[in-house]
Design an enzyme around this catalytic site. Structure first.
Site, PDB file in Angstrom:
ATOM      1  N   GLU A  66      -3.785  -1.297  19.397  1.00 27.43           N
ATOM      2  CA  GLU A  66      -3.891  -2.647  19.971  1.00 27.43           C
ATOM      3  C   GLU A  66      -5.104  -3.421  19.482  1.00 27.43           C
ATOM      4  OE1 GLU A  66      -4.052   0.181  21.469  1.00 27.43           O
ATOM      5  OE2 GLU A  66      -5.598   0.308  22.987  1.00 27.43           O
TER       6      GLU A  66
ATOM      7  N   HIS B 261      -6.141   3.601  18.494  1.00 30.05           N
ATOM      8  CA  HIS B 261      -5.805   2.415  19.293  1.00 30.05           C
ATOM      9  C   HIS B 261      -5.093   1.368  18.432  1.00 30.05           C
ATOM     10  CE1 HIS B 261      -7.989   3.286  23.034  1.00 30.05           C
ATOM     11  NE2 HIS B 261      -8.783   3.995  22.253  1.00 30.05           N
TER      12      HIS B 261
ATOM     13  N   LYS C 165      -4.454 -17.128  28.998  1.00 31.62           N
ATOM     14  CA  LYS C 165      -4.834 -18.533  28.755  1.00 31.62           C
ATOM     15  C   LYS C 165      -3.925 -19.231  27.736  1.00 31.62           C
ATOM     16  CE  LYS C 165      -7.978 -21.821  29.342  1.00 31.62           C
ATOM     17  NZ  LYS C 165      -8.458 -22.286  30.654  1.00 31.62           N
TER      18      LYS C 165
ATOM     19  N   GLY D  51      -8.415   5.786  27.884  1.00 34.95           N
ATOM     20  CA  GLY D  51      -9.286   5.836  29.059  1.00 34.95           C
ATOM     21  C   GLY D  51     -10.488   6.718  28.793  1.00 34.95           C
TER      22      GLY D  51
ATOM     23  N   CYS E 223      -4.334   7.399  22.694  1.00 36.26           N
ATOM     24  CA  CYS E 223      -5.640   8.034  22.891  1.00 36.26           C
ATOM     25  C   CYS E 223      -5.629   8.949  24.129  1.00 36.26           C
ATOM     26  CB  CYS E 223      -6.722   6.952  22.972  1.00 36.26           C
ATOM     27  SG  CYS E 223      -8.369   7.631  22.708  1.00 36.26           S
ATOM     28  N   TYR E 224      -6.289   8.579  25.213  1.00 37.66           N
ATOM     29  CA  TYR E 224      -6.221   9.413  26.419  1.00 37.66           C
ATOM     30  C   TYR E 224      -4.761   9.586  26.839  1.00 37.66           C
ATOM     31  CZ  TYR E 224      -6.868  11.189  31.149  1.00 37.66           C
ATOM     32  OH  TYR E 224      -6.812  11.969  32.274  1.00 37.66           O
TER      33      TYR E 224
ATOM     34  N   ASP F  99      -5.837 -25.182  33.569  1.00 29.33           N
ATOM     35  CA  ASP F  99      -5.150 -24.247  34.469  1.00 29.33           C
ATOM     36  C   ASP F  99      -4.629 -24.947  35.725  1.00 29.33           C
ATOM     37  OD1 ASP F  99      -6.041 -22.529  32.579  1.00 29.33           O
ATOM     38  OD2 ASP F  99      -7.619 -21.638  33.808  1.00 29.33           O
TER      39      ASP F  99
END
Ligand code: XMP
Length: 518
Positions: free
Chosen positions: A177, A175, A374, A58, A85-86, A232
């Site tokens: 990710e 990070h 998606k 963050g 991180c944060y 969708d």
């Protein structure tokens, strides 16, 4: 949604990449939800009953008064926690460590972490030496909390990887990710293994659970669903139909701006193949006469948007007694965003085609895809047996061919455009390129040019071919077709489509261009 599968809670502190944490976990068949820190209190922790928790990164600084915190109770749940991180810094600060500001220890971008000892959480890491990671921090941990040990360091982050093995708390400054931490996914895999996740989040399980949830929500009431022919709304409709059968009625609005054969294809598939009650609202006349003489892109869009709502409302009203409206809203649309300026804020995007309708019509929403990304919707579509060709279709905009026909829209131009587009897409499929391309279409230009065919002079429309690669439609590159392909396609269009005598290829990326011409 109440669920029987293992659940992981991601507490969001406002990082731009929190969604990617969810992506990595879903790839591991782990069910997770992102909740902004403002909404996470003791009651939510109890109700959610997570098997593990992740604190996201963050933009705030834990040193600042009033900076975001998770509830203290999270540390007493007895479940593994990963702070990123944060999230790492907040964990250290709350558990008795210390965080300090900058002083030459900020790190932004690529960094390399070296191992210190070994840790099950780091299985598969450091096998070839230091690991590349992505750092983005101003503050740094200057003292780790009691019970933690160091397992990785980088030049500017002596506590790049720390862990309290007893409590199974893990904290990383980087990070894992993001793409730039190449082996980051492995850390998530190790974390969920340590936390005891069984990987029970499969599309088969989701399908059964979603069907039950739809039945519980809807009971014996009627549902209407706007079908656009896109992936969708189609997947949502098939899923709901499986749950409640003919209590569902779909409304397909044909505004006269569809591609060649599109209306027939959608109607045949849903009415004949799936046996769904389907209203085929043929409103071509209404839309095309309202668009007559209009050339301003925004005016065109507004006319189409308003008429779409009117028409949908009219036909949905004819169903009689519907209490629910189904929408194909996806997870990225509903993730609540964290605001650091104005206190807790919730931003929920409304679906572009039917936005505002539920309140106007007094309908409740059924959104069975709101937990999916998606590609998960595509996987669910496959699970439900939708044809592969249908699931892999390129996106098609709500305003349809109107925004591929710059200037005034006429029936003549629309017919020419439909034919040219069909030839172009046929070419792309024949050359096996369809799945490599995010979106491809023809735009008919508001200009006629002189040509020569046989012994005669022609004075016909020019068209532009567009084909782009993209991940999410936000940015895009033009597709590098070979000259052979382009030449062959131009020849086919000019020979097969009456009304076009010149073909150009649009090589603009986005930005600065947009994918559509209008
Ligand atoms: P642009 O042209 O903005 O398009 O680069 C990005 C993506 O969004 C689609 N698009 C729309 N889809 N209603 C839709 O449902 C719209 O009004 C609309 N406008 C653009 C476009 O086709 C591309 O995939």
């Amino acid at each position: 949604m109440t669920a029987s599968h293992d659940r992981l809670l991601i507490i969001d502190f406002g990082s731009q990449v929190t969604q990617l944490i969810a992506r990595r976990l879903r790839e591991l068949n782990v069910y997770c939800e992102i909740h902004p820190y403002q909404n996470v209190d003791d009651a939510l922790l109890t109700a959610f009953d997570p098997k593990a928790v992740i604190f996201s990164g963050g933009p705030a600084s834990v040193i600042d008064a009033g900076s975001p915190r998770p509830p203290k109770a999270v540390f007493d749940l007895g479940v593994p926690i990963l702070g990123i991180c944060y999230g790492q810094q907040v964990m250290m600060q709350m558990l008795g460590g210390k965080v300090e500001r900058g002083h030459g220890t900020a790190e932004f971008g690529r960094a390399f972490v070296s191992a210190r000892g070994s840790l099950p959480m780091l299985s598969g890491w450091f096998e070839d030496g230091d690991e590349q990671v992505w750092m983005s921090h101003g503050d740094h941990v200057s003292r780790i909390a009691p019970g933690f040990e160091v397992f990785g360091t980088s030049p500017n982050a002596p506590f790049a990887i720390t862990a309290d093995l007893t409590r199974k708390f893990y904290a990383v400054q980087f990070h894992p990710e993001v793409h730039h931490t190449p082996r980051g996914a492995r850390l998530y895999e190790n974390f969920v293994r340590i936390a005891g996740f069984s990987g029970d989040w499969t599309m088969g399980a989701y399908r059964e659970q979603a069907i039950q949830a739809i039945r519980d929500q809807v009971g014996d009431k009627k549902v209407i669903c706007g079908l656009s022919g896109g992936v969708d709304s189609s997947v949502a409709a098939v899923l709901i139909h499986e749950a409640i059968g003919d209590q569902l009625t779909c409304v397909f609005v044909d505004h006269g701006l569809l591609r060649k054969g599109e209306a027939e294809e959608v109607v045949t598939m849903f009415r004949d193949h799936y046996n769904m009650p389907l209203i085929h609202a043929d409103e071509q006349e209404l839309f095309l006469s309202a668009l007559d003489g209009q050339s301003d892109p925004e005016t065109k869009r507004k006319i189409i948007g308003k008429l779409f709502i009117d028409v949908f409302q009219k036909h949905a009203g004819a169903v009689g007694g519907a209490e629910f409206l189904a929408q194909g809203t996806l997870y990225p649309d509903v993730i609540e965003s964290v605001s650091f300026s104005g206190g807790p804020s919730v931003t929920i995007k409304s679906h572009h085609n039917v936005g505002g309708l539920p309140e106007k019509m007094g309908l409740k929403l059924v959104e069975p895809l709101r937990e999916l990304f998606k590609d998960e919707v595509r996987a669910l579509g496959r699970e439900l047996g939708l044809p592969a060709g249908f699931i892999g279709r390129h996106p098609f905009p709500g305003p349809g061919l109107a925004i591929r026909c710059p200037g005034e829209i006429t029936r003549e131009k629309l017919n020419i455009l439909r034919e040219a587009d069909a030839v172009y897409i046929d070419q792309i499929r024949k050359h096996g390129l369809y799945d490599e391309i995010w979106q491809a279409y023809v735009a008919i230009l508001p200009v006629r040019t002189v040509g020569v065919m046989g012994d005669g002079r022609t004075y016909d429309y020019a068209c532009a071919l567009r084909a782009v690669t993209s991940v999410d439609g936000m940015t895009a590159d033009y597709y590098p077709f070979s000259h052979t392909f382009l030449g062959e396609t131009a020849t086919r269009i000019i020979n097969e489509v009456q009304g076009i005598n010149r073909v150009t290829y649009d090589i603009t990326s986005k930005p600065p261009g947009t994918i559509e011409w209008e």
